[in-house]
Design an enzyme around this catalytic site. Structure first.
Site, short mmCIF file in Angstrom:
data_model
loop_
_atom_site.label_atom_id
_atom_site.label_comp_id
_atom_site.label_asym_id
_atom_site.label_seq_id
_atom_site.Cartn_x
_atom_site.Cartn_y
_atom_site.Cartn_z
N GLY A 89 32.25 44.06 40.59
CA GLY A 89 33.15 44.06 41.74
C GLY A 89 33.16 42.74 42.48
O GLY A 89 33.26 42.67 43.69
N GLY A 91 35.12 39.94 41.30
CA GLY A 91 36.30 39.12 40.99
C GLY A 91 36.11 38.25 39.77
O GLY A 91 36.98 37.46 39.43
N LEU A 92 34.98 38.40 39.07
CA LEU A 92 34.75 37.58 37.88
C LEU A 92 35.11 38.31 36.59
O LEU A 92 34.80 37.84 35.50
CB LEU A 92 33.29 37.12 37.82
N ASP A 138 42.96 39.88 32.85
CA ASP A 138 41.50 39.87 32.71
C ASP A 138 41.08 40.30 31.31
O ASP A 138 40.22 39.67 30.68
CB ASP A 138 40.85 40.81 33.73
C1 MEV Z 1 41.91 40.84 39.50
O1 MEV Z 1 40.93 40.10 38.77
C2 MEV Z 1 43.23 40.12 39.46
C3 MEV Z 1 44.41 40.83 40.16
O2 MEV Z 1 45.54 39.99 39.97
C4 MEV Z 1 44.67 42.21 39.58
C5 MEV Z 1 45.25 42.18 38.17
O3 MEV Z 1 45.72 41.15 37.69
O4 MEV Z 1 45.22 43.26 37.56
C6 MEV Z 1 44.15 40.96 41.64
#
Ligand code: MEV
Length: 305
Positions: A89, A91-92, A138
């Site tokens: 959780g 963001g990586l 991702d």
């Molecule tokens: C999350 O790492 C990136 C966002 O753009 C969500 C997504 O692309 O699914 C916030």
């Protein structure tokens, strides 16, 4: 026992905007989640979160992976062990990495014959099941590695400068933040849509800058991207603290990476000041990691352990 690993990622540009089809540039980084799998009499999932059976609350991504892979192979019992260098959780891309590495490990153990494209597609389906409105960024970048322009899935040159990540150590829910942006967009479409489209334009401008290795100009655009992310409500005092600590100590650029709210920021630095920037981030209360991007996506680590 088969072990596969998949990398995490940072966004140079475009998180949130990419959910609405805008361009983004995202790079795989040399921080990995390793998943080991072996046949067993029952389903066991072991990670830092605990030891469970199929459990959609504690291990949602891996539980959905097992159920999905049961469509391709006769998986009755399986033991899955997860070890990650990626904070959850943050963001990586920890959820994408665990999903991609689990799919590939089961794919190899049960000889399912999934191609890398299939792995990326299946991982995206699973992220959508857990998260709702997830872009394929991702999961694609974790599967394929490299620096990728989305939605075209075009590989760009690697970024040839140090990348410093600063973690606020504050958990952030991608699902919640994506939902908040959707709400803001429906409340103020004429304001928020141009912001998202401007974010998308930065990736278009940056594509040739990446090829030229012009990190100073890329950095200026990343800093503008940070301001626009703040404007759509995905910033936080902790993130801004780390962003300014990095910039004030000489980073080329510093911005949120991933969903925001908490989690991580990313800074591009010069060869000789990555350590200084990492120290400044630590002094500002964050946890710093110096890393680099990687061409390698999901990979087999070992066939025996
Ligand atoms: C999350 O790492 C990136 C966002 O753009 C969500 C997504 O692309 O699914 C916030």
């Amino acid at each position: 026992m088969i072990t596969c690993s998949a990398p995490g990622k940072v966004y140079l540009f475009g998180e949130h905007a990419v959910v609405y089809g805008e361009n983004a540039i995202c790079c795989a980084v040399e921080l990995r989640t390793k998943v080991s799998v072996e046949k067993s009499n029952e389903i066991i999932i072991e990670s830092a979160l605990g030891c469970t059976g199929l459990d959609h609350k504690i291990h949602p991504y891996v539980s959905y992976v097992i159920e999905k892979m049961q469509q391709f192979a006769d998986i009755k019992g399986i033991r899955i062990i997860i070890k990650s260098e990626l904070p959850i959780g943050s963001g990586l891309g920890s959820s994408a990495a665990v999903t991609v590495a689990s799919i590939q490990a089961l794919n190899l153990l049960f000889d399912c014959g999934l191609s890398q494209e299939d792995v990326a597609k299946t991982a995206h389906e699973i992220e959508r099941m857990v998260q709702g409105n997830a872009s394929p960024t991702d999961t694609y970048v974790s599967t394929m590695g490299g620096v990728v322009m989305i939605p075209l899935k075009k590989k760009l040159d690697l970024i040839d400068c140090p990348i410093v990540v600063g973690n606020t150590n504050k958990f952030s829910s991608t699902k919640e933040l994506v939902g908040n942006v959707a709400k803001l967009k429906s409340e103020f479409p004429c304001i928020v849509e141009p912001i998202l489209s401007n974010i998308g334009q930065m990736s278009v401008l940056a594509e040739s800058l990446v090829a030229q290795g012009d990190y100073e100009t890329i950095g200026k655009l990343m800093n503008i991207n940070q301001g626009l992310l703040d404007s759509i409500g995905v910033g936080s005092a902790e993130l801004s603290n780390l962003v300014y600590a990095a910039r004030n100590s000489g980073a080329i650029s510093a911005k949120i990476t991933g969903a925001g709210g908490g989690g991580c920021m990313v800074a591009l630095t010069r060869e000789d000041n990555a350590e200084d920037i990492a120290k400044a981030i630590e002094n500002a209360g964050g946890e710093a990691i110096i890393t680099k991007n990687t061409e390698e996506g999901v990979r087999l680590e070992s066939l025996h352990g």
